[in-house]
Design a protein around this motif. Structure first.
Motif, PDB file in Angstrom:
ATOM      1  N   MET A 112      -9.453  21.721 -10.077  1.00 29.61           N
ATOM      2  CA  MET A 112      -9.635  20.471  -9.524  1.00 29.61           C
ATOM      3  C   MET A 112      -8.260  19.742  -9.567  1.00 29.61           C
ATOM      4  O   MET A 112      -8.193  18.785  -9.175  1.00 29.61           O
ATOM      5  N   LYS A 113      -8.042  19.907 -11.926  1.00 32.18           N
ATOM      6  CA  LYS A 113      -6.890  19.702 -12.107  1.00 32.18           C
ATOM      7  C   LYS A 113      -5.493  19.724 -10.832  1.00 32.18           C
ATOM      8  O   LYS A 113      -4.413  19.338 -11.428  1.00 32.18           O
ATOM      9  N   SER A 114      -5.106  20.928 -10.804  1.00 29.11           N
ATOM     10  CA  SER A 114      -4.070  22.019  -9.423  1.00 29.11           C
ATOM     11  C   SER A 114      -4.204  20.304  -8.854  1.00 29.11           C
ATOM     12  O   SER A 114      -2.617  20.106  -8.103  1.00 29.11           O
ATOM     13  N   LEU A 115      -5.151  20.271  -8.231  1.00 27.50           N
ATOM     14  CA  LEU A 115      -5.366  19.550  -6.481  1.00 27.50           C
ATOM     15  C   LEU A 115      -4.686  17.964  -7.189  1.00 27.50           C
ATOM     16  O   LEU A 115      -4.338  17.099  -6.564  1.00 27.50           O
ATOM     17  N   ASP A 121       1.497  14.067  -8.144  1.00 27.79           N
ATOM     18  CA  ASP A 121       3.346  14.430  -7.207  1.00 27.79           C
ATOM     19  C   ASP A 121       3.338  13.888  -5.655  1.00 27.79           C
ATOM     20  O   ASP A 121       4.191  13.062  -5.451  1.00 27.79           O
ATOM     21  N   LYS A 122       2.415  13.723  -4.724  1.00 27.74           N
ATOM     22  CA  LYS A 122       2.449  12.946  -3.367  1.00 27.74           C
ATOM     23  C   LYS A 122       2.512  11.597  -3.588  1.00 27.74           C
ATOM     24  O   LYS A 122       3.288  11.261  -2.631  1.00 27.74           O
ATOM     25  N   ILE A 141      -6.058  16.259   0.504  1.00 24.58           N
ATOM     26  CA  ILE A 141      -6.190  16.232  -1.141  1.00 24.58           C
ATOM     27  C   ILE A 141      -7.788  15.820  -1.610  1.00 24.58           C
ATOM     28  O   ILE A 141      -8.521  16.395  -2.551  1.00 24.58           O
ATOM     29  N   ASP A 142      -7.565  14.681  -1.197  1.00 20.45           N
ATOM     30  CA  ASP A 142      -8.878  13.536  -1.960  1.00 20.45           C
ATOM     31  C   ASP A 142     -10.611  14.390  -1.863  1.00 20.45           C
ATOM     32  O   ASP A 142     -10.892  14.040  -2.562  1.00 20.45           O
ATOM     33  N   TYR A 187     -10.356  28.996  -1.928  1.00 22.86           N
ATOM     34  CA  TYR A 187      -9.568  28.486  -1.612  1.00 22.86           C
ATOM     35  C   TYR A 187      -8.254  28.022  -2.105  1.00 22.86           C
ATOM     36  O   TYR A 187      -7.153  28.266  -3.274  1.00 22.86           O
ATOM     37  N   ALA A 188      -7.845  27.751  -1.641  1.00 20.97           N
ATOM     38  CA  ALA A 188      -5.905  27.604  -1.382  1.00 20.97           C
ATOM     39  C   ALA A 188      -5.228  26.651  -0.554  1.00 20.97           C
ATOM     40  O   ALA A 188      -5.589  25.967   0.118  1.00 20.97           O
ATOM     41  N   PHE A 189      -4.850  25.057  -1.615  1.00 22.14           N
ATOM     42  CA  PHE A 189      -4.053  24.406  -1.146  1.00 22.14           C
ATOM     43  C   PHE A 189      -2.695  24.778  -0.757  1.00 22.14           C
ATOM     44  O   PHE A 189      -1.766  24.480  -1.362  1.00 22.14           O
ATOM     45  N   SER A 190      -2.298  23.762   0.704  1.00 19.06           N
ATOM     46  CA  SER A 190      -0.276  24.034   1.398  1.00 19.06           C
ATOM     47  C   SER A 190      -0.169  23.235   1.807  1.00 19.06           C
ATOM     48  O   SER A 190      -1.202  22.470   2.419  1.00 19.06           O
TER      49      SER A 190
END
Length: 190
Positions: A112-115, A121-122, A141-142, A187-190
């Motif tokens: 959650m912190k990373s997201l 940033d976005k 992301i949200d 999970y990996a967000f890209s």
């Protein structure tokens, strides 16, 4: 110190024997005490036969006849309390094991912190440069942050796994995963 090794050879090249030798040599050199070998459900007996063929005096526990919660509980107690070089466990048994809740919460909070950092940033980047898909990306992301919040809320409600013995209780210091792609829902967000 964590080490990772991937054996990605073709079928029949000897990955099983290499994994077994890796475990037993680390035990011989006193680098590890107890290994867990996770295998697809249909391969537990094959791994056991290969293990005994290569190292007849090895002390192994094989969870090949686990088909209900009681059998799984007995197997996990033996795994935790027994003096085994290696434990061969089916993927399905592992998937029903509990992991300490504090560890689960820590992993989810890190994600959650990373997201949240990515979201900030976005948004900052979007203020200077307008990208075509920025709104969709921000929404995604949200949504993922909210999914993680739900996971944390569900963890607080209670466990749905076998809650008597957690993975950390087994005393495992080496993990071998056969056919790891079956367990890859990370999970990996890209």
């Amino acid at each position: 110190m964590q080490n990772t090794l991937l054996l990605d050879h073709q079928v029949g090249a000897g990955k099983t024997l290499a994994g077994i030798a890796l475990v037993m040599e680390q035990i011989r050199m006193n680098l590890i005490k107890k290994a867990l070998i996770l295998v697809p459900n249909h391969l537990s007996s094959a791994w056991a036969k290969e293990f005994i063929k290569a190292y007849p005096s090895a002390k192994i526990l094989v969870g090949d006849k686990i088909d209900n919660k009681k059998a799984r509980k007995e197997f996990l107690y033996r795994a935790r309390n027994g003096d085994f070089d290696a434990i061969i466990m089916k993927h399905s048994t592992f998937e029903n094991m509990n992991v300490m809740q504090s560890f689960q919460e820590e992993v989810i909070e890190e994600q959650m912190k990373s997201l949240s950092i990515q979201l900030a940033d976005k948004k900052r980047l979007n203020e200077t440069i307008r990208f075509k898909d920025t709104k969709r990306i921000l929404e995604e992301i949200d949504k993922q942050i909210n999914r993680f919040k739900m996971k944390l809320a569900n963890l607080a409600k209670g466990k749905t796994f076998d809650d008597e013995i957690a993975f950390e209780d087994l005393g495992i210091d080496c993990l071998i995963v056969d056919e790891a792609h079956y367990l890859k829902k990370i999970y990996a967000f890209s």
